[in-house]
Design a protein around this motif. Structure first.
Motif, PDB file in Angstrom:
ATOM      1  N   GLY A   1       0.820  -1.210   0.000  1.00  0.00           N
ATOM      2  CA  GLY A   1       0.000   0.000   0.000  1.00  0.00           C
ATOM      3  C   GLY A   1       0.853   1.259   0.000  1.00  0.00           C
ATOM      4  N   LYS A   2       1.980   1.209   0.714  1.00  0.00           N
ATOM      5  CA  LYS A   2       2.907   2.350   0.759  1.00  0.00           C
ATOM      6  C   LYS A   2       3.490   2.656  -0.617  1.00  0.00           C
ATOM      7  N   HIS A   3       3.467   1.665  -1.499  1.00  0.00           N
ATOM      8  CA  HIS A   3       4.034   1.844  -2.845  1.00  0.00           C
ATOM      9  C   HIS A   3       2.947   2.109  -3.885  1.00  0.00           C
ATOM     10  N   GLY A   4       1.745   2.430  -3.408  1.00  0.00           N
ATOM     11  CA  GLY A   4       0.690   2.869  -4.311  1.00  0.00           C
ATOM     12  C   GLY A   4      -0.142   1.774  -4.943  1.00  0.00           C
ATOM     13  N   TYR A   5      -0.016   0.560  -4.447  1.00  0.00           N
ATOM     14  CA  TYR A   5      -0.815  -0.530  -5.010  1.00  0.00           C
ATOM     15  C   TYR A   5      -2.156  -0.629  -4.289  1.00  0.00           C
ATOM     16  N   SER A   6      -3.182  -0.994  -5.032  1.00  0.00           N
ATOM     17  CA  SER A   6      -4.515  -1.217  -4.477  1.00  0.00           C
ATOM     18  C   SER A   6      -4.654  -2.718  -4.225  1.00  0.00           C
ATOM     19  N   LEU A   7      -4.924  -3.101  -2.972  1.00  0.00           N
ATOM     20  CA  LEU A   7      -4.973  -4.517  -2.631  1.00  0.00           C
ATOM     21  C   LEU A   7      -6.370  -4.990  -2.268  1.00  0.00           C
ATOM     22  N   THR A   8      -6.690  -6.185  -2.718  1.00  0.00           N
ATOM     23  CA  THR A   8      -7.889  -6.907  -2.306  1.00  0.00           C
ATOM     24  C   THR A   8      -7.384  -8.137  -1.579  1.00  0.00           C
ATOM     25  N   ILE A   9      -7.916  -8.388  -0.387  1.00  0.00           N
ATOM     26  CA  ILE A   9      -7.471  -9.525   0.414  1.00  0.00           C
ATOM     27  C   ILE A   9      -8.542 -10.607   0.403  1.00  0.00           C
ATOM     28  N   ALA A  10      -8.126 -11.837   0.124  1.00  0.00           N
ATOM     29  CA  ALA A  10      -8.995 -13.013   0.249  1.00  0.00           C
ATOM     30  C   ALA A  10      -8.381 -13.883   1.343  1.00  0.00           C
ATOM     31  N   GLN A  11      -9.214 -14.329   2.292  1.00  0.00           N
ATOM     32  CA  GLN A  11      -8.674 -15.084   3.423  1.00  0.00           C
ATOM     33  C   GLN A  11      -8.790 -16.597   3.263  1.00  0.00           C
ATOM     34  N   ASN A  12      -9.404 -17.052   2.176  1.00  0.00           N
ATOM     35  CA  ASN A  12      -9.503 -18.495   1.948  1.00  0.00           C
ATOM     36  C   ASN A  12      -9.733 -18.748   0.456  1.00  0.00           C
ATOM     37  N   GLY A  13      -9.731 -20.020   0.095  1.00  0.00           N
ATOM     38  CA  GLY A  13      -9.878 -20.386  -1.303  1.00  0.00           C
ATOM     39  C   GLY A  13     -11.196 -19.958  -1.915  1.00  0.00           C
ATOM     40  N   LYS A  14     -12.271 -20.041  -1.138  1.00  0.00           N
ATOM     41  CA  LYS A  14     -13.595 -19.645  -1.656  1.00  0.00           C
ATOM     42  C   LYS A  14     -13.620 -18.168  -2.027  1.00  0.00           C
ATOM     43  N   GLU A  15     -13.142 -17.324  -1.108  1.00  0.00           N
ATOM     44  CA  GLU A  15     -13.099 -15.872  -1.377  1.00  0.00           C
ATOM     45  C   GLU A  15     -12.191 -15.590  -2.577  1.00  0.00           C
ATOM     46  N   ALA A  16     -11.074 -16.300  -2.650  1.00  0.00           N
ATOM     47  CA  ALA A  16     -10.121 -16.086  -3.736  1.00  0.00           C
ATOM     48  C   ALA A  16     -10.756 -16.370  -5.090  1.00  0.00           C
ATOM     49  N   ILE A  17     -11.470 -17.490  -5.182  1.00  0.00           N
ATOM     50  CA  ILE A  17     -12.117 -17.854  -6.450  1.00  0.00           C
ATOM     51  C   ILE A  17     -13.131 -16.784  -6.854  1.00  0.00           C
ATOM     52  N   LYS A  18     -13.901 -16.320  -5.883  1.00  0.00           N
ATOM     53  CA  LYS A  18     -14.895 -15.272  -6.156  1.00  0.00           C
ATOM     54  C   LYS A  18     -14.208 -14.008  -6.705  1.00  0.00           C
ATOM     55  N   HIS A  19     -13.146 -13.578  -6.046  1.00  0.00           N
ATOM     56  CA  HIS A  19     -12.425 -12.376  -6.499  1.00  0.00           C
ATOM     57  C   HIS A  19     -11.779 -12.585  -7.868  1.00  0.00           C
ATOM     58  N   MET A  20     -11.209 -13.773  -8.088  1.00  0.00           N
ATOM     59  CA  MET A  20     -10.557 -14.040  -9.377  1.00  0.00           C
ATOM     60  C   MET A  20     -11.567 -14.028 -10.519  1.00  0.00           C
ATOM     61  N   GLU A  21     -12.794 -14.486 -10.251  1.00  0.00           N
ATOM     62  CA  GLU A  21     -13.817 -14.505 -11.292  1.00  0.00           C
ATOM     63  C   GLU A  21     -14.400 -13.123 -11.549  1.00  0.00           C
ATOM     64  N   GLU A  22     -14.495 -12.307 -10.493  1.00  0.00           N
ATOM     65  CA  GLU A  22     -15.161 -11.000 -10.605  1.00  0.00           C
ATOM     66  C   GLU A  22     -14.214  -9.838 -10.872  1.00  0.00           C
ATOM     67  N   GLY A  23     -12.979  -9.954 -10.412  1.00  0.00           N
ATOM     68  CA  GLY A  23     -12.071  -8.814 -10.489  1.00  0.00           C
ATOM     69  C   GLY A  23     -11.081  -8.905 -11.619  1.00  0.00           C
ATOM     70  N   ASP A  24     -10.450  -7.780 -11.884  1.00  0.00           N
ATOM     71  CA  ASP A  24      -9.412  -7.708 -12.898  1.00  0.00           C
ATOM     72  C   ASP A  24      -8.150  -7.218 -12.183  1.00  0.00           C
ATOM     73  N   PHE A  25      -7.200  -8.115 -11.998  1.00  0.00           N
ATOM     74  CA  PHE A  25      -6.000  -7.801 -11.226  1.00  0.00           C
ATOM     75  C   PHE A  25      -4.773  -7.834 -12.115  1.00  0.00           C
ATOM     76  N   GLU A  26      -3.790  -7.013 -11.766  1.00  0.00           N
ATOM     77  CA  GLU A  26      -2.521  -7.013 -12.493  1.00  0.00           C
ATOM     78  C   GLU A  26      -1.572  -8.069 -11.937  1.00  0.00           C
ATOM     79  N   LEU A  27      -1.838  -8.531 -10.692  1.00  0.00           N
ATOM     80  CA  LEU A  27      -0.975  -9.516 -10.037  1.00  0.00           C
ATOM     81  C   LEU A  27      -1.785 -10.253  -8.984  1.00  0.00           C
TER      82      LEU A  27
END
Length: 127
Positions: free
Chosen positions: A22-48
């Motif tokens: 965050g200090k380097h200007g990146y916008s972060l989305t946190i997923a705390q488990n595999g289920k949340e991660a899959i949801k974010h990966m399907e819905e979001g557009d991430f650079e990394l």
């Protein structure tokens, strides 16, 4: 602003990563488990995507495999960030398409350097 999905079940580690990047200007989305991660990966557009390996509901290797199969054209780099240093597990990660592997504990400057390198590499591949 570059968007990064961080998949980490340890709340302290997730906060530390968020603070460092965050200090380097990146916008972060946190997923705390595999289920949340899959949801974010399907819905979001991430650079990394940065993922731990030991996670509830789906481990990091399963998530990596699923993402690389479902989004092959996106070219989004995936970094594994894990305390697991077993050579077979590391090689399995690379075989499934991981772009980098950083072991915990890590130096904050090394995390930032590797994130910057992966994002630059992706940007150069698309220009």
């Amino acid at each position: 602003m570059k968007r990064i999905l961080v998949i980490e079940d340890d709340a302290f580690m997730a906060r530390a990563i968020a603070l460092i990047l965050g200090k380097h200007g990146y916008s972060l989305t946190i997923a705390q488990n595999g289920k949340e991660a899959i949801k974010h990966m399907e819905e979001g557009d991430f650079e990394l995507i940065i993922t731990d390996l030991m996670l509830p509901f789906a481990n990091g290797l399963e998530l990596l495999s699923k993402y690389k199969r479902s989004q092959p054209k996106k070219g989004t780099p995936v970094m594994i960030l894990s305390a697991i240093t077993n050579e077979k597990t590391v090689l399995d990660g690379f075989d499934l398409g991981a772009d980098d592997y950083l072991k915990k504990p890590f130096a904050p400057s090394e995390l930032v350097s590797r994130v910057n390198r992966l994002l630059e590499k992706k940007e150069n591949a698309h220009s």
